[in-house]
Design a protein around this motif. Structure first.
Motif, PDB file in Angstrom:
ATOM      1  N   CYS A 148       0.846  -1.190   0.000  1.00 56.43           N
ATOM      2  CA  CYS A 148       0.000   0.000   0.000  1.00 56.43           C
ATOM      3  C   CYS A 148       0.880   1.237   0.000  1.00 56.43           C
ATOM      4  CB  CYS A 148      -0.939   0.017   1.206  1.00 56.43           C
ATOM      5  SG  CYS A 148      -0.117   0.313   2.782  1.00 56.43           S
ATOM      6  N   ASP A 176      -3.827   5.301   1.026  1.00 59.01           N
ATOM      7  CA  ASP A 176      -4.696   4.237   0.513  1.00 59.01           C
ATOM      8  C   ASP A 176      -5.710   3.820   1.573  1.00 59.01           C
ATOM      9  OD1 ASP A 176      -3.445   4.090  -1.953  1.00 59.01           O
ATOM     10  OD2 ASP A 176      -2.211   2.356  -1.442  1.00 59.01           O
ATOM     11  N   LEU A 194      -7.540   1.041   3.485  1.00 59.40           N
ATOM     12  CA  LEU A 194      -7.246  -0.354   3.800  1.00 59.40           C
ATOM     13  C   LEU A 194      -8.517  -1.028   4.286  1.00 59.40           C
ATOM     14  CD1 LEU A 194      -3.817   0.143   5.597  1.00 59.40           C
ATOM     15  CD2 LEU A 194      -4.248  -0.441   3.210  1.00 59.40           C
ATOM     16  N   GLU A 251      -5.734  -5.161   3.680  1.00 59.91           N
ATOM     17  CA  GLU A 251      -5.174  -5.058   2.340  1.00 59.91           C
ATOM     18  C   GLU A 251      -5.688  -3.776   1.704  1.00 59.91           C
ATOM     19  OE1 GLU A 251      -6.487  -8.341  -0.081  1.00 59.91           O
ATOM     20  OE2 GLU A 251      -8.592  -7.998   0.403  1.00 59.91           O
ATOM     21  N   LYS A 252      -5.013  -3.351   0.643  1.00 61.85           N
ATOM     22  CA  LYS A 252      -5.414  -2.140  -0.070  1.00 61.85           C
ATOM     23  C   LYS A 252      -6.798  -2.359  -0.679  1.00 61.85           C
ATOM     24  CE  LYS A 252      -4.101   0.829  -3.903  1.00 61.85           C
ATOM     25  NZ  LYS A 252      -3.086   1.092  -4.938  1.00 61.85           N
TER      26      LYS A 252
END
Length: 144
Positions: free
Chosen positions: A81, A85, A87, A96-97
Motif C-alpha cells: 500500500c 490508501d 485499507l 489489504e489495499k
C-alpha cells in the motif's frame, strides 16, 4: 459528582480471554464471539473492532485495543500500500489495499507505505462503502 451510569465503562486497552490461539497474532484484527472471547474474523465482512496487542493461547487473557479514529494503530498488511490508501479487512485478521472489487470492510487509511507482512501504520476510519445502485421509483402524482 460522577455520572454513575458510566462508572463501569473502559477507555483504551481491554483484556478478554482468547477464544482461539492468538499467541502469535499481535497486530491482527479480532472480534468478540458469542462467549465474549476474542477470535479472528472468519470473513472479510466480519466486524472487527479490536486489534491484538498481546496475544495469548486459548482461554488465557489476551490484550487488545479498540479501533478508534482518535489514535492510529499498526495492523498486519497483506500485499502493498501507499500512504493515503484505504485499507480493508482481508477476513483473516490482516488488512489489504481496498479496490473496487474488494469485499472487505473499510478499516482505515494508510499513514505510510507498506509491504506484505508489515505492521502498517493506519488511522481507523468509520466510512461506509457505496452499495449497489437501486432502481428509480415510480413518479408521483402531478401537481396542480
Amino acid at each position: 459528582m460522577l455520572n454513575m451510569k458510566q462508572s463501569d465503562c473502559r477507555f483504551g486497552g481491554v483484556g478478554f480471554a482468547a477464544g482461539e490461539d492468538l499467541s502469535l497474532k499481535a497486530g491482527c484484527l479480532v472480534k468478540l464471539n458469542s462467549g465474549g472471547d476474542l477470535v479472528l474474523p472468519s470473513a472479510a465482512s466480519d466486524i472487527t473492532p479490536y486489534v491484538v496487542i498481546c496475544g495469548a493461547d486459548t482461554g488465557y487473557l489476551c490484550g487488545a485495543v479498540p479501533l478508534t479514529s482518535s489514535g492510529n494503530c499498526r495492523i498486519k498488511l497483506s500485499g502493498t500500500c501507499e500512504a493515503g490508501d484505504l485499507l480493508v479487512s482481508k477476513g483473516d485478521g490482516r488488512v489489504e489495499k481496498g479496490t473496487e472489487l474488494t469485499a472487505g470492510l473499510n478499516i482505515g487509511t494508510a499513514e505510510e507505505a507498506g509491504v506484505d507482512g508489515q505492521l502498517v501504520l493506519l488511522r481507523p476510519v468509520s466510512v461506509g462503502s457505496k452499495g449497489a445502485d437501486g432502481q428509480d421509483g415510480t413518479d408521483g402524482a402531478p401537481g396542480e
